[in-house]
Design an enzyme around this catalytic site. Structure first.
Site, mmCIF file in Angstrom:
data_model
loop_
_atom_site.group_PDB
_atom_site.id
_atom_site.type_symbol
_atom_site.label_atom_id
_atom_site.label_comp_id
_atom_site.label_asym_id
_atom_site.label_seq_id
_atom_site.Cartn_x
_atom_site.Cartn_y
_atom_site.Cartn_z
ATOM 1 N N LEU A 9 0.837 -1.153 0.112
ATOM 2 C CA LEU A 9 0.125 -0.058 -0.142
ATOM 3 C C LEU A 9 0.822 1.235 -0.033
ATOM 4 O O LEU A 9 1.681 1.441 1.025
ATOM 5 C CB LEU A 9 -0.898 0.085 1.292
ATOM 6 C CG LEU A 9 -1.707 1.277 1.454
ATOM 7 C CD1 LEU A 9 -2.979 1.322 0.493
ATOM 8 C CD2 LEU A 9 -2.456 1.296 2.651
ATOM 9 N N ILE A 10 0.502 2.184 -1.247
ATOM 10 C CA ILE A 10 1.717 3.397 -1.090
ATOM 11 C C ILE A 10 0.604 4.468 -1.159
ATOM 12 O O ILE A 10 -0.117 4.553 -1.797
ATOM 13 C CB ILE A 10 2.312 3.280 -2.482
ATOM 14 C CG1 ILE A 10 3.127 2.080 -2.639
ATOM 15 C CG2 ILE A 10 3.419 4.404 -2.449
ATOM 16 C CD1 ILE A 10 3.602 2.007 -4.145
ATOM 17 N N TYR A 156 9.294 22.050 7.608
ATOM 18 C CA TYR A 156 9.459 20.574 6.778
ATOM 19 C C TYR A 156 10.451 19.999 7.602
ATOM 20 O O TYR A 156 10.252 18.553 7.787
ATOM 21 C CB TYR A 156 9.920 20.929 5.611
ATOM 22 C CG TYR A 156 9.879 20.004 4.594
ATOM 23 C CD1 TYR A 156 9.042 19.064 4.178
ATOM 24 C CD2 TYR A 156 11.330 19.513 4.122
ATOM 25 C CE1 TYR A 156 9.038 17.774 3.480
ATOM 26 C CE2 TYR A 156 11.578 18.418 3.352
ATOM 27 C CZ TYR A 156 10.319 17.552 2.931
ATOM 28 O OH TYR A 156 10.302 16.502 2.242
#
Ligand SMILES: NC(=O)c1ccc[n+]([C@@H]2O[C@H](COP(=O)([O-])OP(=O)(O)OC[C@H]3O[C@@H](n4cnc5c(N)ncnc54)[C@H](OP(=O)(O)O)[C@@H]3O)[C@@H](O)[C@H]2O)c1
Length: 315
Positions: A9-10, A156
């Site tokens: 799953l990405i 970030y």
């Protein structure tokens, strides 16, 4: 498809690394993977479907998943054939650049909601199944900014540092359940990521920021950042290939940097635990000797330091 295919799953497959990784895994000649390529807005699935070609509906399916929503995560997992995820790739991410004073707390929270809590939410959701089956692999796309702070990327970088601490801590417990955790740490990658950041900068006027800081940001940082992407940036194909290797490894590593050309910059931090060397060198290069920075980036672009790359890193 082979019976033992692993379900991967990405998150964040509408573009960039997620899209490229999904396609590379789906094209695996041994068909070892059943890829669930997800994105928050299925209206953007055209590019992925074109790239997936004949694998679509066979080794690759597309599903909706917003990593910031519990309901979306639950709905996506309930739609997976057999319900089990063998490999989770937390790839979805957003950036944020600019002088701290000019950024809103709401924008900062959005970065943490996506990059940190988005990954945590998905890990929480797949862990019970992985623990029950005593197998699994959690891959998180971090960044070299999860290892070192970078000027004007304060929030970030903080979100990627958070991801690194989370994964490093979790990896110890999960090894007991035969579940591996891997942090992939790219340097700059030529995806839409940089363009989205530049759009964000073009729209922003960074209220409350003094003129000196604004001019450092616009006149020194932005040109240097563009040059960094041009000189040491990798293609999404190369980074996806590195992630495919991590997923295929019998004993996956906790950390994998993908860009050997970037490693002289990360090495500065490792060379001096006090942090002075990294902070002072970065400060001098950006604020005092920008021409030297320009020359250094040109030198990195030519590839000459590749012979001095540490073990485990790859071009
Ligand atoms: N490009 C770089 O220089 C670089 C360097 C180091 C690490 N990284 C990391 O690599 C990862 C992939 O980035 P990229 O370079 O491929 O950039 P990208 O092309 O902008 O891809 C980011 C993906 O994340 C998705 N996304 C954002 N918020 C989401 C949410 N709430 N739920 C689900 N998906 C969401 C985006 O979907 P939408 O299309 O809907 O926005 C997009 O598919 C990120 O984690 C990034 O931090 C990138």
């Amino acid at each position: 498809m082979a019976g033992a295919a692993r379900t991967v799953l990405i998150s964040g497959c509408s573009s960039g690394l997620g899209l490229e990784l999904a396609v590379q895994l789906a094209l695996d000649p041994r068909q070892r993977y059943r890829v669930v390529a997800t994105m928050r807005d299925l209206g953007k699935k055209g590019m992925l479907e074109d790239a997936a070609g004949e694998t679509l509906g066979k080794t690759l399916t597309v599903a909706q998943l917003d990593v910031c929503s519990d309901e979306s995560v639950a709905q996506c997992l309930s739609g997976i054939q057999g319900g089990d995820v063998d490999v989770l790739v937390n790839n979805a991410g957003v950036g944020l650049v600019g002088p701290l004073e000019g950024l809103s707390i709401a924008d900062m929270k959005n970065v943490f909601e996506t990059n940190f809590f988005g990954a945590v939410r998905l890990v929480k959701a797949v862990l019970p199944g992985m623990k029950r089956r005593q197998q699994g692999h959690i891959v998180v796309v971090s960044s070299v900014m999860g290892l070192q702070g970078v000027v004007f990327n304060d929030i970030y970088a903080a979100s990627k540092f958070a991801v690194e601490g989370f994964c490093e801590s979790l990896a110890i417990q999960l090894l007991q359940f035969n579940i591996f955790v891997s942090l992939v740490e790219p340097g700059p990658v030529a995806t839409d990521f940089e363009g989205k950041l530049l759009e964000q900068v073009a729209r922003a006027d960074f209220p409350g920021t003094d003129s000196a800081t604004l001019s450092y940001f616009h006149d020194l940082y932005l040109p240097a950042s563009r040059e960094l992407f041009r000189s040491v940036g990798q293609s999404p194909q190369a980074v996806a290939k590195a992630i495919v290797k991590v997923i295929g490894a019998a004993r996956p590593p906790l950390r994998r940097q993908t860009n050997a050309r970037y490693s002289p910059l990360t090495a500065l931090k490792a060379a001096d635990p006090s942090g002075r060397l990294y902070v002072r060198t970065s400060h001098r290069l950006l604020f005092r000797w920008p021409r030297l920075l320009h020359l250094g980036l040109q030198c990195l672009a030519c590839g000459c330091p590749r012979g001095r790359v540490g073990p485990g890193e790859q071009p």
